[in-house]
Design a protein around this motif. Structure first.
Motif, mmCIF file in Angstrom:
data_model
loop_
_atom_site.group_PDB
_atom_site.id
_atom_site.type_symbol
_atom_site.label_atom_id
_atom_site.label_comp_id
_atom_site.label_asym_id
_atom_site.label_seq_id
_atom_site.Cartn_x
_atom_site.Cartn_y
_atom_site.Cartn_z
ATOM 1 N N SER A 42 -52.092 -25.797 -0.515
ATOM 2 C CA SER A 42 -52.531 -27.160 -0.814
ATOM 3 C C SER A 42 -51.796 -27.732 -2.017
ATOM 4 N N ALA A 43 -51.544 -26.885 -3.038
ATOM 5 C CA ALA A 43 -50.811 -27.366 -4.215
ATOM 6 C C ALA A 43 -49.390 -27.780 -3.831
ATOM 7 N N GLY A 44 -48.751 -26.998 -2.948
ATOM 8 C CA GLY A 44 -47.407 -27.347 -2.499
ATOM 9 C C GLY A 44 -47.382 -28.645 -1.721
ATOM 10 N N ALA A 45 -48.397 -28.846 -0.848
ATOM 11 C CA ALA A 45 -48.462 -30.084 -0.069
ATOM 12 C C ALA A 45 -48.657 -31.292 -0.973
ATOM 13 N N GLN A 46 -49.516 -31.170 -1.996
ATOM 14 C CA GLN A 46 -49.722 -32.280 -2.920
ATOM 15 C C GLN A 46 -48.487 -32.524 -3.781
ATOM 16 N N THR A 47 -47.793 -31.446 -4.118
ATOM 17 C CA THR A 47 -46.539 -31.605 -4.849
ATOM 18 C C THR A 47 -45.534 -32.368 -4.002
ATOM 19 N N ARG A 88 -43.309 -22.413 10.375
ATOM 20 C CA ARG A 88 -44.037 -23.636 10.700
ATOM 21 C C ARG A 88 -43.497 -24.791 9.861
ATOM 22 N N SER A 89 -44.095 -25.956 10.010
ATOM 23 C CA SER A 89 -43.646 -27.120 9.251
ATOM 24 C C SER A 89 -44.846 -27.832 8.648
ATOM 25 N N ILE A 90 -44.612 -28.466 7.508
ATOM 26 C CA ILE A 90 -45.622 -29.272 6.829
ATOM 27 C C ILE A 90 -45.044 -30.665 6.646
#
Length: 649
Positions: free
Chosen positions: A157-162, A187-189
């Motif tokens: 989650s921290a990486g996605a918000q970054t 996978r992909s985000i």
């Protein structure tokens, strides 16, 4: 094409009001275009408005634009546009559509299809949303080529918000994520691939990666250190994410990503807090911290306030330093992080009258004595002042602590007190001996305000004196970390005194924790040490910082490197390496990282006459005499000058 790009770039230089009017005019045109498309689709032929249809065309911007203004759509800045702004836009268009549909159904014009009231808002929403998205893409990626090509280590989650925060940063391009979780690899985000750590070297070279951002707040310090070591040899700049609140606000820039912390440079687990041990000795107490504006003193103050003392006395002779820490603690109090009374007191610990007044007025229960002159070359050049402050300032406080029945007195010391080669280290060892000798003595320590006869009378000391000795504190004033960062930022060179110089290191937070634990564990006359692990070569630390900045060291093996390391020679009084123990074997305590030492010291009846001679020499600033007396008082003390003379012989 070139002229249109020049025009679009020119928009960025317009005043904010002009930009808002431009967007409002654009929405005006899109509302009319949406109405034309709605009529054309409904009638299945290019539409030419007639009769009352002109009124419906006019209604579109007259209904939509006031709603957009009141909903704050023109306060949003395109370069920070995100999901929230698009949702606000959709709600505003929905209100507009409902209003338009209501008007068309109530009036019921024969030549105006009711379905236009449904089609036009949908088309208008698509046009407005597309214009915002295109504007955001152009502002964030179209104004300049990206100069930073980034990977995020951590696909949680921290990486996605970054990643969401980076999307709003111009001149940067996010290439993907790296994670060691097998379930995430491949996978992909949000369209960005998640790679395995073993793919990093190929990625860095093939994708021309410039920065790796660590978004791994939940991993242990040991695992974090392993990750940093695994990427340290790659030619990339390694940084860690800022606070997530800054990312969410849309105010973050690439420069806001923080350099790796001191704990990352040390590569070991920090000492954990232990409120169960410390708290009972501070709760509801009146606590005094001398040198409160210094690096260690200020951190002590921060930590003490969280242990709920009744009053904290901040003692410092520097007005600015005292003001700074007092204001910081007041801000913490406003945030309800602590609720103790804060009393800033401008005072010099060497002043007997001033400190006597402080003790009489405020009646402290515990003292943490961190006030000292600590910079080795500075004390070497100002020997008299260094001795008066470090030795006789401490003795003044010790005398007042005994007279006022202070419960606990903790002296902050240094590893430079062990077999010192400088006046600063020797002065701290003398201060240590004063506490050790008085704890074991049955005589009152001398003081100018105490009659000589009273000093010779038997007495019983009720104050628990203890000493805490530790190595170099990273991040403090004079620390090599800020200096090296400044030198790296300036393009070098990095200055190191000697290629073999080594030091023990700890963080300011760790040092403060140890001092508080020492006060809680003391029995009287104790000398505590921290198990700090192996010492670190300063050159190795400099090379590590260069590598973690994405640069290379310029030396004989790499003449085309970025940053040169030059050796300036040992400074006056400086040793190649520091020690924590004079004796050979420390003893364990209840805490696994704290050791107790038992070291030889001069008894008070031998120490006191030497102190009188030392005070006289310090007042006259007779450096040679000071060194001679220190050699008598401190076993193992040899001045650097004496060492050079011995080498010549």
């Amino acid at each position: 094409m070139l002229s249109s790009c020049t025009f679009l770039r020119g928009i960025l230089k317009w005043p904010r009001r002009a930009k808002q009017l431009f967007v409002l005019a654009l929405d005006f045109c899109m509302s009319l275009l949406a109405m034309w498309i709605a009529f054309t689709l409904r009638l299945d032929t290019p539409h030419t408005p007639q009769g009352m249809q002109w009124l419906v065309y006019a209604m579109a911007p007259l209904l939509a634009l006031p709603l957009f203004v009141t909903r704050g759509l023109y306060r949003a800045i395109f370069r920070y546009t995100g999901i929230r702004v698009l949702l606000v836009t959709a709600k505003a268009v929905a209100w507009y559509g409902a209003l338009l549909m209501t008007v068309l159904f109530i009036v019921g014009w024969d030549d105006i299809p009711r379905s236009v009231g449904l089609l036009q808002p949908l088309i208008f929403l698509l046009l407005v949303g597309a214009s915002r998205a295109l504007g955001w893409l152009w502002l964030t990626h179209g104004t300049a080529r990206p100069t930073h090509r980034l990977l995020i280590y951590g696909a949680g989650s921290a990486g996605a918000q970054t990643a969401a925060g980076i999307a709003a940063i111009s001149q940067s391009q996010l290439l993907g994520f790296v994670d060691d979780d097998p379930k995430k690899i491949g996978r992909s985000i949000n369209g960005l691939h998640v790679y395995a750590p073993k793919q990093l070297p190929d990625l860095v070279y093939k994708q021309r990666v410039t920065d790796i951002l660590l978004a791994i707040p939940s991993v242990t310090r040991k695992r974090r250190h392993q990750i940093i070591e695994s990427v340290r040899q790659l030619p990339v700049h390694i940084r860690t994410l800022p606070g997530l609140s800054d990312l969410a606000s849309g105010r973050v820039t690439l420069t806001d990503f923080q350099e790796l912390g001191i704990e990352d440079l040390l590569g070991r687990e920090p000492i954990a807090s232990d409120s169960d041990l410390i708290g009972p000795h501070l709760i509801g107490q009146i606590v005094m911290v001398t040198g409160a504006g210094g690096s260690i003193g200020s951190e002590l103050c921060r930590k003490i306030t969280f242990e709920h003392p009744d009053t904290l006395l901040l003692i410092d002779h520097s007005e600015y330093a005292l003001y700074t820490i007092h204001q910081e603690l007041l801000e913490l109090k406003k945030k309800k992080l602590h609720n103790c009374t804060l009393i800033p007191l401008l005072a010099n610990v060497c002043s007997e009258d001033r400190m006597k007044s402080v003790f009489h007025t405020h009646k402290p229960h515990s003292i943490y004595h961190a006030a000292a002159y600590k910079h080795v070359p500075m004390v070497e050049s100002n020997a008299g002042e260094g001795i008066l402050n470090n030795v006789f300032g401490s003795l003044n406080l010790v005398h007042l602590a005994i007279k006022n029945d202070i419960k606990n007195f903790v002296l902050v010391s240094t590893d430079k007190a062990v077999r010192p080669t400088n006046i600063m280290g020797a002065s701290k060892r003398v201060a240590e001996q004063i506490l050790q000798a008085i704890s074991a003595s049955d005589q009152m320590p001398f003081n100018a305000s105490t009659p000589r006869t009273a000093q010779q009378m038997p007495w019983r000391c009720t104050t628990r004196f203890s000493i805490v000795r530790f190595g170099n504190v990273l991040g403090s004033s004079g620390s090599v970390i800020p200096l090296f960062r400044q030198q790296i930022s300036a393009g070098g060179p990095i200055t190191v005194t000697h290629p073999e110089v080594t030091r023990y290191f700890m963080t300011i937070s760790e040092a403060a924790q140890l001092v508080l634990k020492a006060g809680a564990m003391a029995e009287g006359g104790d000398l505590f040490l921290l198990d700090m692990g192996a010492p670190l070569r300063i050159e190795q630390l400099a090379r590590r910082m260069v590598a973690l900045s994405g640069l290379t060291v310029k030396d004989k093996m790499h003449p085309s490197g970025d940053i040169e390391i030059i050796f300036t020679g040992l400074r006056p009084g400086e040793k190649l390496y520091e020690e924590l123990l004079i004796s050979d074997q420390p003893f364990p305590t209840a805490h696994p990282r704290i050791l107790r030492a038992r070291e030889e010291y001069k008894p008070w009846n031998e120490l006191s006459p030497l102190l009188l001679d030392l005070k006289e020499a310090a007042r006259s600033n007779n450096t040679d005499k000071i060194k001679q007396i220190l050699q008598k008082m401190v076993p193992g003390y040899t001045s650097q000058q004496q060492n050079h003379q011995d080498e010549k012989k």
